[in-house]
Structure formats: structure tokens, C-alpha cells
Design an enzyme around this catalytic site. Structure first.
Site, short mmCIF file in Angstrom:
data_model
loop_
_atom_site.label_atom_id
_atom_site.label_comp_id
_atom_site.label_asym_id
_atom_site.label_seq_id
_atom_site.Cartn_x
_atom_site.Cartn_y
_atom_site.Cartn_z
CG ASP A 499 14.29 18.08 13.27
OD1 ASP A 499 14.25 18.24 12.05
OD2 ASP A 499 14.09 18.98 14.10
CG ASN A 507 20.03 28.70 11.24
OD1 ASN A 507 21.23 28.50 11.27
ND2 ASN A 507 19.19 27.86 10.66
CG HIS A 512 21.17 31.29 7.96
ND1 HIS A 512 20.25 30.28 8.04
CD2 HIS A 512 20.45 32.46 8.01
CE1 HIS A 512 19.02 30.79 8.10
NE2 HIS A 512 19.12 32.12 8.08
CG ASP A 516 25.62 26.50 6.88
OD1 ASP A 516 24.46 26.04 7.02
OD2 ASP A 516 25.92 27.30 5.99
CD GLU A 542 15.94 21.89 11.14
OE1 GLU A 542 14.89 22.24 11.69
OE2 GLU A 542 16.35 22.40 10.07
#
Length: 634
Positions: A499, A507, A512, A516, A542
Site C-alpha cells: 500500500d 492525488n 489524479h 495514475d 493504491e
């Protein structure tokens, strides 16, 4: 003599695999030509050539984005006007196809493929040489082998109205070529100047684009190169190294079946020299001699045994001579039996005469096609029953009718009522010395429903569309199999849960899209640290999971620590130009008797992950063994 036999086996394998590779190349180019024409027709139907602005441009741009998502094999789809200026450009990125804004469009009038494209008549397609893609005058890295297809569009008045340019990703085609040949055979692909486009050592490839004029076949094997200038195909033995070669005319796919009229049939134009590719295969002595029986000490004993078997065979032949008449009677009965099998078989059988007409057909084939026997026998050719709307089927059928080997393929045929039916077919032919068809045997089975279901199954994705990692469904399928194997063999099985720390901050700070790109970079660098048998899966957001078969707890923890350090030191430069650094926390758990299923094992890894988060993040925690259940931090 025995060595010559071994060499001939290797050369025969060369020939078979080179023919298969040739078919693969031609299939890729055929699809690309068809897609070029399809997109040109799409632009015409949307009215773009007559009114290339406003709503027409927006609709065509969206249509190209949708097409890029569907086809997947094109790096770029572009519309270029007659002055060489890009008007529409779709780039197929890792994140999906995107339209380049007008400020980023370039003028390409000086590129060679644009100059050639401007000479085309409407409907013609230009095939460029295979080379590496360049951007702003520099080779794009990593290297992207590219073939460009350029089609001339026309407006409603039949006038030239601009160029459609597709950048075909040739990497998949070249990878298929490499994987087609076993490791014992060195498969190579060269252009007409003798530069390698595929070599067993990648440092020898693309010499003319890397300013390495020394990387050519004429320097490596000058005598063989000289021979290949005068012969289209052949073989050579140089110091017991076996070579086979075959020249390909990439703009003339149908040279064997329609007399080389591909350009006139499909409107494909190419530089004659650039369309010539050379396939070459090399097999060293240690490879073609590896199976020689004379290398084994038991050869003489086997030879003596073979001699005894021959003596026994002669004895049996003499003893059974008086059974000849009975054997002939049984053969006649068997012939009648085979005739009954032919007529009443559960699959369709068709026999073709030397002119391709149907000379015999069984009941099941008549049922599939909806004809009466007298409507077909000596009246129609089988090729006339192939659905004309499926352009690839008729050439496939014709090509396989003129081969000695038995081939399996699918074609779409039409019943008497006109309904298309997908048939799984097999064809074997008998050719005379002049390679003229004497007899052909054709079997068919209706797989229309199976083909429909296969098409549906192909639409089910097993990968996460953003990162390319396995999705949850794929992970569970593989994990269940590995757990069964681990329980059966007693082999270790380890799971890592991963994680990103404070990913929401990434973000919120960079957007965002940047997030990505971080996820994509994470997945790519994780894969570099994993084995071919390991599975990287994205469970959402994530959160990632890694399955490590045959891996004990400590080894899995070291692997997790390697991933943690690698990602902690990894700068990710996103599209906006910002450099993002991030850290991850990982949990490690190994299968034990307390785990009833993969979900229990994942739960243990998640608990270790939570411990890593609660202990300060950017660290690895591993669940202890059954004897030491406490969480351990490294």
C-alpha cells in the site's frame, strides 16, 4: 550419411518455421491495410474531407480515439493535410488513447512517408520500411519498431483530401517471429541492405539508425551474403553451421496464389527495395548433433536388437503369407466400413476434384449447407460457398489446398439460404510432381455458437486496465491453484500486500492523473523485481498484492524489502513535469496450517500491513510462523 539426415531435419525445421513466420508477417500487414481503409471510410462517412473543422473534426477525433482503444496495435492515428500539417493526432499511451491538442501538432511534410503518400491516388495505401520511431528528430526510447501505413483520402468529388497515417506497432509481430523458433535455432530478420532488424544479440540490431554501418550481414558472412543476392531462398553449410534463408516481398502477400498481383488487388504501394525483408536461421553443430544416437554407448546394442527384430519380421512375413487372401477380404470389408463412416460421420466431409469442384459430400455437410447432393456434386467449387464478406477466408482456403501438409483453420461459409456459418475445417491435398492439385479432402464442423462464445470470452479482461497488473479475479484463480500445489507438495507459498503511504496526498497535490502515473510506475518496477512465476495484482486504488510461489517467509520478506527500497528511491516524473517520490508499506505472510484458504492468508498479510502502517510506514512487517505468531518488523 547419418549426419546429413540430421542436417536435413534441421533444414526442414527451418523451412517449416520460416513459412509459418511469413504467414504471421503477412497476417499482421493484411489487418493493418484493412484498418487503414476502414478508418479512411470512417472519415469519409463523417464528412471530414469536405468540411475538416468544427463538429466534423470533433466527431472524427472521438471515432479515432474509440478505434485506437479497440485496435490497440497502433501507436498513432493521424490525419495530415496535403501541406504536411497534422490536423488530428491520437497517441496510444499506457493510460489509453489521447488526442494531441492543436498546439502540439507538427508539420511532417519533409518525412519520407509523407512525400510518398502525397503521390498516392485515392484508395491506395503506402507501406513504409520497418524502422524505429522518432520524435523531434530523436529515436524514441525504449525503441519502438514501427511500420507506417499511409492512405490517401478523397472528398465527395473524388479529389485528394488529405492523408491517413497509422503507426503500426511492429514489436508484437517481431516478438511472435522470435518466439516461433526454438532456442537451438538463431532466427534473424534483415532489411535489403543487410542490417539486422532481429538478431539473437540485440546489440546488433537497427545499425543503420544507430549510425553503426559495421553491423551488417555482409561483414559477418560475406560469401553467404553474396549468394543471397542472387537467390530468393536457399540453404548453406559453413563449417557445419547450417543456414537457411528466405526473401520476403512484404508488398506482395499473394505472390504464390495470384501471380504476385497484390499491389493491383489491394492498392498497396511500397518502395521496392524497402519492402524486401530477409529471414535467416542459423543452427550450430552442437544443436543439430545433440540427438545423434552414435553419441550414446548403447548404440551398438540397439543396432544388434534392431537386427534381431528384422529377423523376426521376416519370419512373421513368411509365416503369414498364406493369409493374404483373407487379408484382402478383410480390407474390402474395411473399405465398405470406411465408406459408411464417411457418409454418416457426425462431421461434414467433402472431396474435391483437381479443378476444385465438389466430387463427393456426406450427409452432415449437406445438412450444414442446406443443399441437396445433386446441387453440389460436379456443379460448384467449394471456394464458391465461402462467405465473400469475410475477405480473409477464401485466400486461406486456397492457400491450404495447395500444401502437402494437413492444416486446420476456420472459415465462414454461407448456407443455401444465405446464413453465415462458422466452420472448423481441416484440409489435406494430394499434389502431382508439377504441384498441381489432384485431389483434396475437406472436413468441416459447425462451430458458429462456439465462435460466438469465444468472442464473448475474449472481452473478459484478466488485467487491470491502468497498470497492466493482474486483476482480482486473475489473482484468485492463480492463487487457488498455487495453494493446492503447495498443500500437495509441501512447498512454501508467500503473499505480500502493498500500500502506498499517504497516496491521497499525491492525488490532492498533483492530481489524479499524476497519481495514475505513480501507480503505473510502481507496477512496472515491481514486475522488474519479480520472477516469471510470481503474480502482481491490483486489488483497487493504491492496494497491490504479490503472490510468491515456492518462497518461504524470510525470502519473501527480503523480496518485500527490496521492493520497498527500490520504490523509495524511485523518482517518478509525471506528464506535468513534476517529480514525485513516494514510499510504500508491505505486509508479508506465508501459508501455514492455520490458513484454510487464500482469504485467510491475505488476512494475515493485511494484518502485517496494518502493523507496518501503525509502526511509522515505509517499512515491511511479516506475520510470524505458527510457533511465533507475533508480527516481525524489518
Amino acid at each position: 550419411m547419418y549426419d546429413k539426415g540430421l542436417q536435413q531435419q534441421a533444414l526442414s525445421r527451418h523451412q517449416h518455421l520460416m513459412n509459418a513466420a511469413k504467414t504471421t508477417f503477412h497476417e499482421h500487414l493484411m489487418v493493418a491495410v484493412q484498418n487503414t481503409r476502414l478508418l479512411s471510410t470512417m472519415a469519409f462517412d463523417l464528412g471530414y474531407p469536405d468540411a475538416p473543422a468544427g463538429e466534423n473534426r470533433q466527431r472524427l477525433t472521438q471515432a479515432f480515439i474509440n478505434s485506437a482503444s479497440i485496435f490497440g496495435r497502433y501507436d498513432q492515428i493521424r490525419i495530415i493535410d496535403l501541406q504536411g500539417q497534422e490536423r488530428i493526432r491520437i497517441n496510444n499511451t499506457n493510460a489509453g488513447p489521447v488526442a494531441v491538442p492543436e498546439s502540439g501538432l507538427q508539420n511532417k511534410r519533409h518525412r519520407y512517408y509523407i512525400q510518398q503518400g502525397l503521390k498516392l491516388a485515392p484508395g491506395q495505401v503506402y507501406l513504409s520500411p520497418l524502422d524505429l520511431n522518432t520524435e523531434q528528430g530523436e529515436l524514441e526510447k525504449p525503441f519502438k519498431p514501427t511500420i507506417r501505413l499511409v492512405g490517401m483520402m478523397q472528398n465527395t468529388r473524388g479529389e485528394p483530401a488529405g492523408l491517413l497515417v497509422l503507426n503500426l506497432r511492429a514489436a508484437a509481430m517481431l516478438n511472435q517471429f522470435i518466439e516461433l523458433f526454438p532456442q537451438d535455432d538463431r532466427a534473424m530478420l534483415l532489411n535489403a541492405d543487410g542490417y539486422w532488424m532481429v538478431n539473437h544479440d540485440s546489440v546488433n540490431e537497427w545499425g543503420w539508425m544507430r549510425e553503426r554501418p559495421d553491423l551488417i550481414a555482409a561483414t559477418w558472412q560475406p560469401e553467404l551474403w553474396q549468394e543471397m543476392q542472387t537467390n530468393r531462398h536457399g540453404t548453406a553449410n559453413i563449417q557445419n553451421n547450417l543456414f537457411s534463408y528466405l526473401w520476403l516481398d512484404m508488398a506482395n502477400i499473394y505472390e504464390k496464389t495470384v501471380g504476385g498481383r497484390y499491389a493491383s488487388n489491394l492498392g498497396l504501394i511500397s518502395d521496392l527495395w524497402a519492402s524486401q525483408w530477409l529471414m535467416m536461421v542459423q543452427t550450430a553443430p552442437r544443436q543439430w548433433q545433440s540427438g545423434a544416437i552414435y553419441l550414446h554407448p548403447w548404440f551398438k546394442a540397439a543396432l544388434a536388437g534392431l537386427f534381431m527384430m528384422v529377423l523376426v519380421k521376416v519370419y512373421l512375413l513368411v509365416r503369414n503369407k498364406h493369409h493374404a487372401r483373407e487379408k484382402a477380404r478383410l480390407e474390402q470389408m474395411q473399405l465398405e466400413y470406411f465408406r459408411d463412416l464417411y457418409e454418416n460421420a457426425p462431421i461434414g466431409y467433402v472431396t474435391l476434384a483437381e479443378d476444385g469442384r465438389i466430387s463427393n459430400i456426406n450427409k452432415q455437410a449437406l445438412k450444414y449447407l442446406g443443399y441437396r447432393r445433386e446441387e453440389l456434386i460436379n456443379r460448384l467449387k467449394l471456394i464458391e460457398l465461402v462467405d465473400n464478406e469475410v475477405q480473409k477466408d477464401a485466400p486461406v482456403l486456397l492457400e491450404n489446398m495447395f500444401k502437402d501438409e494437413k492444416h486446420h483453420f476456420r472459415v465462414t461459409m454461407k448456407t443455401k439460404q444465405g446464413a453465415p456459418q462458422v466452420m472448423s475445417c481441416s484440409v489435406s491435398s494430394r499434389l502431382n510432381d508439377e504441384r498441381t492439385l489432384e485431389l483434396s479432402r475437406f472436413s468441416m464442423q459447425n462451430v458458429t455458437e462456439q465462435a460466438r462464445l469465444e468472442q464473448q470470452l475474449q472481452q473478459l479482461a484478466y488485467k487491470d486496465p491502468l497498470t497492466g497488473a493482474a486483476n482480482r479475479r486473475r489473482f484468485y484463480e492463480q492463487a487457488e491453484r498455487e495453494m493446492i500445489r503447495a498443500n500437495r507438495n509441501g512447498s512454501p507459498l508467500t503473499v505480500l500486500t502493498l500500500d502506498i503511504d499517504h497516496f491521497k496526498k499525491v492525488n490532492d497535490t498533483y492530481g489524479h492523473d499524476a497519481g495514475d502515473e505513480v501507480l503505473i510506475a510502481l507496477a512496472e518496477h515491481c514486475r522488474l523485481a519479480l520472477r516469471r512465476t510470481d503474480i502482481l495484482a491490483r486489488f483497487g486504488g493504491e492496494e497491490f498484492v504479490i503472490l510468491l510461489p515456492d518462497t518461504p517467509l524470510q525470502q519473501g520478506a527480503h523480496k518485500a524489502e527490496l521492493i520497498r527500497r527500490t520504490l523509495a528511491e524511485l523518482p517518478v516524473t509525471v506528464s506535468s513535469g513534476a517529480e514525485i517520490r513516494f514510499a510504500v508499506s508491505l505486509g508479508v505472510a506465508t501459508l501455514s496450517s492455520r490458513h484454510q484458504g487464500i482469504k485467510d492468508l491475505l488476512q494475515s498479510a493485511d494484518e502485517a500491513l496494518y502493523q507496518a502502517k501503525n509502526s511509522g510506514r515505509n517499512r515491511v512487517c511479516m506475520a510470524g510462523t505458527p510457533e511465533k505468531p507475533d508480527l516481525l518488523v524489518i
